[in-house]
Design an enzyme around this catalytic site. Sequence first.
Site, short mmCIF file in Angstrom:
data_model
loop_
_atom_site.label_atom_id
_atom_site.label_comp_id
_atom_site.label_asym_id
_atom_site.label_seq_id
_atom_site.Cartn_x
_atom_site.Cartn_y
_atom_site.Cartn_z
N ASP A 119 0.80 -1.23 0.00
CA ASP A 119 0.00 0.00 0.00
C ASP A 119 0.84 1.28 0.00
O ASP A 119 1.78 1.42 0.79
CB ASP A 119 -0.88 0.06 1.24
N GLU A 283 -10.61 -1.94 3.93
CA GLU A 283 -9.27 -1.43 4.20
C GLU A 283 -9.09 -0.09 3.50
O GLU A 283 -9.83 0.27 2.59
CB GLU A 283 -8.18 -2.42 3.73
#
Length: 550
Positions: A119, A283
């Site tokens: 990420d 998320e």
Amino acid sequence: MLQLADILKQGKQCRKMLVEECRNNEKELNFQIKDSLIIQSWNALPRHPSDVRPASNEPPPRHRVDGHRWKRRYPGLATVVGVGLALCLWPSVLASYLGDPSKYRPTIHYSPPSGFMNDPNGLVIKDHEFHLFYQYDPYAPIIGNVHWGHAVSGDLVRWVTLPVAINETAAGQAFSGSAVIFNNSLIAAIYTRASETKQAQELAFSSDNGRTFQEYKGNPVLDRNSDSFRDPQVFWDERTHEYKMTVVKARKHQVLIYGSRDLVNWRELSSFGPAGILGIDYECPNLMRVPTEDGHYKWVLAISINPGSPLGGSGTQYFVGDFDGTTFTPDYYETKFVDFGKDFYALQTYSNARAPLGIAWLSNWQYANFTPTGDWRGVMTLARGFGLRYTEDFKYFLTQKPVGLENLYRREVPVGAESCSVPGDKALEIHAIVELGPRSRISFSLLSENHEQLVWGYDANAGQAWIDRGRTFGFSQRFFTDKMSVAVIPGTTNIDLHAIFDKSTFELFLDDGTFVGTCLVFFEKLPNCLRYSLVGDGRVTNLTVNVLTP
């Protein structure tokens, strides 16, 4: 010390016993060995963090926490079983690790020098630098030992890798988060400190443009005593003169919104969800103010889910609505996906950019640990600018355009009647504008000398665009979906297709960015030819092919 021959021998014995025990389920055994035991084998490999400089005085942990009693009691056996099974049962993984790490390394997309990246985190601009922090294991090219890696750029296409910014500590790994400018001088990072039993939000400050961080002594600043509470995205809300945070209760599929004047004391304002496609976990929420084509603004809430995306694994959906400083209210609860490709996840926007500007992880959790890139894994998308387009069905579409390409050197490639030669080891920009009859189809193909193909195009009769990576031979895995498609606005016959190929990445922007597809692609031999084909009535009104170099 165990010799390689001993490891191989004992690994073969372990395999024989396992196969004997599971001979009635051999296929499933192979899947488990490939996707599970190989990760254990990486855990057993020696670490080599020679290029990592800790950003604090506390040294990072050197080994993963392992809850299995037999590993704690017989640590040597873990090495024998893990490495032995890896070498005996999946030789291609070893070849991937020892292979040429530059073959698939993109030239204009960011990738880490080594280790594993996922990420994007902490996107912030300061002193003419675009900061890209990211989830990072500096020790091995698989997920684990999560730190914050760090890179900077002046133009979003030429990146410089810096030392690790935030370490994993004894309190846990440094999971995803964001960064803002605090007191007009400091970079403040807000992130999740994650242990096996707890996830809480922590704060750290940097006074040297993100090169080093000092953790706030009062950490954590936000703690719900939960093991599923993570990924804070923070931005300054000028209307209320305070910071706002979106953060997820992941397994409960909720986005919580908090407010704070000082980044330390947070109060809960509202919540959103469950809504849209839930998957297993929410998320990486991202709330952004986005301009519309008619000169107004709407708010867009992006939520990543994993697993459970329509194509399998991970993906990012979004909702369009309004945010009054306290509550996000969607215009409608139907969800759309930011990207119709398989490999787009964890979108984050720069917290202080004047217009919404973001980056996502260009991979999918179904196979991210197994891509054939050698001693590194993970790549980011090109930076994208965002807008909203209003359509006849009274709904907004999120539009996306690549940002930073104007800073690259362009060399135009002459295009023949239907094909041209291209250097597949360079970044390629292929931009076509086509006018099609209602039953026509246009397709483009990148081809290699051993008959591999990456194909994309638009079918006006079906009203759909597609990407097909199934005829490339560099990587095969049961979740590596080969075909992706999207339904465009009904009646579309004139359309532009803007493609960026960069050795192992492919991004396709359709209809002026109204639809975007992103995916990894692995040619066994890099392509050397571009070909296009028109079926039915129509014409290509413009086709340009450029080689892009930093």
